[in-house]
Design an enzyme around this catalytic site. Structure first.
Site, PDB file in Angstrom:
ATOM      1  N   ASP A   8       0.864  -1.167   0.000  1.00 50.98           N
ATOM      2  CA  ASP A   8       0.000   0.000   0.000  1.00 50.98           C
ATOM      3  C   ASP A   8       0.910   1.230   0.000  1.00 50.98           C
ATOM      4  OD1 ASP A   8      -2.364   1.686   0.559  1.00 50.98           O
ATOM      5  OD2 ASP A   8      -1.517   1.818   2.570  1.00 50.98           O
ATOM      6  N   ASP A  10      -0.148   5.172   0.908  1.00 48.15           N
ATOM      7  CA  ASP A  10      -0.375   6.135   1.984  1.00 48.15           C
ATOM      8  C   ASP A  10      -0.458   5.426   3.327  1.00 48.15           C
ATOM      9  OD1 ASP A  10      -1.875   8.921   0.521  1.00 48.15           O
ATOM     10  OD2 ASP A  10      -1.435   7.124  -0.617  1.00 48.15           O
ATOM     11  N   ASP A 167      -1.430  -0.579   5.985  1.00 48.23           N
ATOM     12  CA  ASP A 167      -1.622  -0.027   7.332  1.00 48.23           C
ATOM     13  C   ASP A 167      -3.069  -0.045   7.798  1.00 48.23           C
ATOM     14  OD1 ASP A 167      -2.272   2.111   5.412  1.00 48.23           O
ATOM     15  OD2 ASP A 167      -2.452   3.375   7.199  1.00 48.23           O
TER      16      ASP A 167
END
Length: 221
Positions: A8, A10, A167
């Site tokens: 991922d 961001d 995240d």
């Protein structure tokens, strides 16, 4: 050792929240709407910029036409300021260098628009990733697995030897929906508890812990 790792963007590789929040609050000021704290923006991101725009827009300003205009405002400002405060998380550039040296194939898959994703990754990590893919027309955003399946196909990568790193619970669900093992990182925009509840196969609270998962764990989990 994993042969392919899909990251991922961001909250995983880059701390982008200050620039996203600044763009959102700029739009709010232009329209006379209430502004939000950076922490509040953290809870809004993760499902793509159109969803972010909808979340910070007042309820009576969410008609399709109004949201499109607001999205255009956001995109114009964020496009010009996307690198003002954004930076890699400490230890990430060195980790990526070591993974490349180990012969691991690296990719990025994000809900951020494809053009923005490519531009930001190229700026911070030139030549590091084999493939960078963001949101493209006709492909549903994460946690739908269609985009990740496309990445696997383009990379000629096998599910059993691929790890997805993110995240948020969205990333964990994306990985599992695509049949991949998932590692959650706790330095991003969501809590450790949310990653645990989503069923992360591994958790890393430091880059060194992530490296241990990537380089030392067997691909048989």
């Amino acid at each position: 050792m994993y042969q392919t790792v899909i990251f991922d963007l961001d909250g995983t590789l880059l701390n982008t929240i200050d620039d996203l929040a600044a763009a959102g609050n700029w739009v709010c000021r232009q329209n006379g709407w209430p502004e939000y704290s950076t922490e509040e923006f953290m809870s809004m991101v993760g499902h793509g910029i159109p969803n972010l725009v909808s979340r910070f827009s007042p309820e009576d300003c969410r008609s399709p036409e109004r949201l499109q205009r607001t999205l255009e405002q956001f995109a114009e400002y964020y496009g010009a300021h996307k690198l003002d405060k954004t930076a890699p998380y400490p230890g990430i550039p060195a980790l990526l260098t070591r993974l490349n040296a180990a012969g691991i194939q690296l990719a990025v898959y994000s809900n951020k628009a494809d053009g923005l994703s490519r531009a930001i990754v190229t700026h911070f990590f030139p030549g590091v990733f084999t493939l960078v893919r963001g949101k493209v027309e006709g492909v549903p955003v994460k946690p739908d697995p269609a985009g990740v399946r496309g990445v696997l196909q383009e990379l000629n990568a096998h599910k059993a030897s691929t790890l997805f790193v993110g995240d948020s619970s969205v990333d964990i669900h994306t990985a599992h929906n695509a049949g991949l093992t998932a590692c959650g990182v706790t330095w991003g925009f969501r809590s450790r508890q949310s990653l645990e509840e989503a069923g992360a196969d591994f958790l890393a609270s430091a880059v060194s812990e992530l490296e241990a998962v990537l380089l030392e764990e067997s691909i048989c989990n």
